[in-house]
Design an enzyme around this catalytic site. Structure first.
Site, mmCIF file in Angstrom:
data_model
loop_
_atom_site.group_PDB
_atom_site.id
_atom_site.type_symbol
_atom_site.label_atom_id
_atom_site.label_comp_id
_atom_site.label_asym_id
_atom_site.label_seq_id
_atom_site.Cartn_x
_atom_site.Cartn_y
_atom_site.Cartn_z
ATOM 1 N N PHE A 125 0.882 -1.161 0.000
ATOM 2 C CA PHE A 125 0.000 0.000 0.000
ATOM 3 C C PHE A 125 0.932 1.227 0.000
ATOM 4 O O PHE A 125 1.868 1.292 0.807
ATOM 5 C CB PHE A 125 -0.868 -0.027 1.257
ATOM 6 N N ASP A 198 2.250 -4.936 8.726
ATOM 7 C CA ASP A 198 1.107 -4.037 8.534
ATOM 8 C C ASP A 198 -0.137 -4.913 8.411
ATOM 9 O O ASP A 198 -0.261 -5.703 7.461
ATOM 10 C CB ASP A 198 1.328 -3.190 7.274
ATOM 11 N N TYR A 223 -10.488 1.021 10.988
ATOM 12 C CA TYR A 223 -11.707 1.418 10.253
ATOM 13 C C TYR A 223 -12.056 0.497 9.101
ATOM 14 O O TYR A 223 -13.026 0.726 8.417
ATOM 15 C CB TYR A 223 -11.603 2.877 9.773
ATOM 16 N N LYS A 224 -11.241 -0.549 8.860
ATOM 17 C CA LYS A 224 -11.550 -1.495 7.776
ATOM 18 C C LYS A 224 -12.379 -2.633 8.379
ATOM 19 O O LYS A 224 -13.497 -2.419 8.793
ATOM 20 C CB LYS A 224 -10.263 -1.921 7.083
ATOM 21 N N ARG A 372 -12.083 -4.690 -7.045
ATOM 22 C CA ARG A 372 -11.792 -5.302 -5.756
ATOM 23 C C ARG A 372 -13.089 -5.486 -4.979
ATOM 24 O O ARG A 372 -13.877 -4.546 -4.851
ATOM 25 C CB ARG A 372 -10.861 -4.349 -5.024
HETATM 26 C C1 LIG Z 1 -5.589 1.306 4.598
HETATM 27 C C2 LIG Z 1 -4.118 1.098 4.740
HETATM 28 C C3 LIG Z 1 -3.314 2.070 5.331
HETATM 29 C C4 LIG Z 1 -3.931 3.361 5.770
HETATM 30 O O1 LIG Z 1 -3.101 4.227 6.418
HETATM 31 P P1 LIG Z 1 -3.728 5.504 7.169
HETATM 32 O O2 LIG Z 1 -2.584 6.153 7.783
HETATM 33 O O3 LIG Z 1 -4.755 4.981 8.116
HETATM 34 O O4 LIG Z 1 -4.402 6.351 6.129
HETATM 35 C C5 LIG Z 1 -1.964 1.789 5.508
HETATM 36 N N1 LIG Z 1 -1.430 0.603 5.096
HETATM 37 C C6 LIG Z 1 -2.194 -0.349 4.502
HETATM 38 C C7 LIG Z 1 -1.587 -1.640 4.079
HETATM 39 C C8 LIG Z 1 -3.550 -0.118 4.296
HETATM 40 O O5 LIG Z 1 -4.294 -1.052 3.703
#
Ligand SMILES: *Cc1c(COP(=O)(O)O)cnc(C)c1O
Length: 413
Positions: A125, A198, A223-224, A372
């Site tokens: 990501f 992560d 939040y996911k 997705r």
């Molecule tokens: C959603 C996501 C993030 C989000 O980072 P924020 O700092 O909360 O915006 C980071 N890493 C991964 C792998 C994600 O899927």
């Protein structure tokens, strides 16, 4: 052929079926984007209203103690730990994932001062890669990154005695493919490197054993799949054995040994609170609290089983339809190495996803060509999977990419 009736039967015997009733879901909608923003737990509005009206409105400053606002980061962290195999005292809920990545990277680099390389992957990501860039920029020219997919195709070859830390997502956000956390953690440790996992796309949907596999650091958002609400604070896990030895760069007063002594110099506190920086978003924290209440009602292993069935069913339904001839599946078919999403590469993926959303089936699109579909076992039914595939078939049969209104790009996909 799998029929809708078969799916109804699966719902009738689903041990997680009652969990759906704990959520508010838009009428007539099939929500396949819980991997981006989880649905609203029914108890959240009243709990957040209580925090606003009573704790803030009436008790005011007293709530730091009376409502236990001050200890929310570690109290919620301990509860969350149960879902990812972490014993108490190793997680704080705080800040954003991006910020927590920065803290973990710095802590790992500071603990390995003679090593100058961070290993990650091009498929990460992007914020993970951007944070590596930022963390390395502060360290001088000697530091560099090594990325799977750019500097080599086998993670084992990238990890050697120069590596300070390995930062990887256990679930690939585009393909849903799983890394073998235990194997990679061992590879890193054998080379003397630290591992930062992560867990954004796995916390709340895949049981994990952070302590048992010997993970060093982990971060993730709430939040996911955890359904804590938009912008709810993230979490950071730091194994007990690293807490006293490591330093984190955001040395704010919440990580101080005596925050209310208002001393001039920084003295880190002991334990996981050292990884806090400053005042936390209490209203959003209450969203994490109600979200975790939901997770107290079932076994996370049952969520994983259902998630594998939902995603497997989606793939089987696509495979039994003619649409399988035009879609390229990019998610693993093997249950054990697939997260809770199914993705297909398709040139006109964007208009197809947009047309499905118009029909009430909400998935998302990731550039350049990935459709997705995320499957949150807490609130999705097997019939939803059947109906979602029907909507996908409909969009493809109608060739919606020839219709202008489906082709205009929105700012957030
Ligand atoms: C959603 C996501 C993030 C989000 O980072 P924020 O700092 O909360 O915006 C980071 N890493 C991964 C792998 C994600 O899927």
């Amino acid at each position: 052929m799998i029929t809708r009736n078969d799916c109804e039967k699966m719902d009738a015997t689903d041990p997680m079926a009652a969990v759906r009733d704990l959520f508010t879901l838009p009428e007539g909608e099939i929500y396949l984007d819980g991997n981006s923003l989880g649905a609203l737990p029914k108890a959240a509005p009243a709990r957040i209203a209580k925090a606003v009206e009573q704790e803030w409105g009436v008790d005011l400053i007293r709530s730091w103690g009376k409502a236990e606002w001050f200890t929310m980061p570690e109290r919620l962290g301990d509860r969350l730990g149960r879902l990812i195999g972490a014993a108490e005292g190793q997680i704080v809920v705080c800040d954003s994932t991006s910020i927590n990545i920065y803290k973990a990277l710095h802590a790992a680099m500071a603990a390995r001062p003679d090593r100058k390389v961070i290993v990650s992957e091009t498929a990460s990501f992007p914020t993970d890669l951007y944070m590596i860039e930022g963390a390395l920029a502060g360290q001088g020219k000697a530091y560099s990154s090594r990325l799977l997919g750019r500097d080599g195709d086998d993670i084992a070859e990238l990890i050697d005695g120069d590596v300070a830390a390995v930062l990887l997502s256990n679930v690939d956000y585009k393909t849903g493919a799983l890394h073998d956390m235990e194997r990679i953690t061992k590879l890193a440790h054998d080379a003397g490197a630290m591992v930062i996992w992560d867990l954004c796309h796995s916390a709340g949907v895949i049981p994990m054993e952070l302590d048992r596999i010997g993970a060093d650091f982990a971060v993730g958002c709430t939040y996911k799949y955890l359904n804590a609400g938009p912008g709810a604070p993230a979490f950071i896990y730091v194994a007990t054995r690293h807490q006293e030895g490591t330093t984190q760069p955001l040395s704010g007063w919440w990580g101080h040994a005596a925050p209310f002594a208002f001393e001039t110099g920084y003295r880190p506190t002991s334990g996981i609170r050292r990884f806090l920086c400053g005042t936390q978003p209490i209203l959003s924290m209450t969203g994490v609290e109600t979200a975790l209440d939901v997770f107290d009602t079932f076994d996370i292993k049952d969520a994983r089983t259902k998630s594998q069935k939902l995603t497997g069913l989606f793939m089987d339904l696509v495979a039994q339809s003619e649409i399988c001839n035009v879609l390229r599946p990019i998610s693993p078919r093997e249950d054990a190495i697939r997260g809770s999403q199914v993705s297909y590469a398709f040139k006109n993926g964007y208009p197809v996803v947009k047309a499905m959303i118009e029909k009430g089936v909400v998935g998302d699109f990731r550039a350049p060509d990935v459709m997705r579909f995320g499957f949150a076992p807490c609130y999705l039914r097997y019939v939803d999977v059947f109906d979602a595939v029907a909507a996908l078939e409909d969009a493809l049969t109608r060739e919606v990419w020839n219709i202008a209104k489906y082709c205009e790009m929105e700012a957030v996909t």
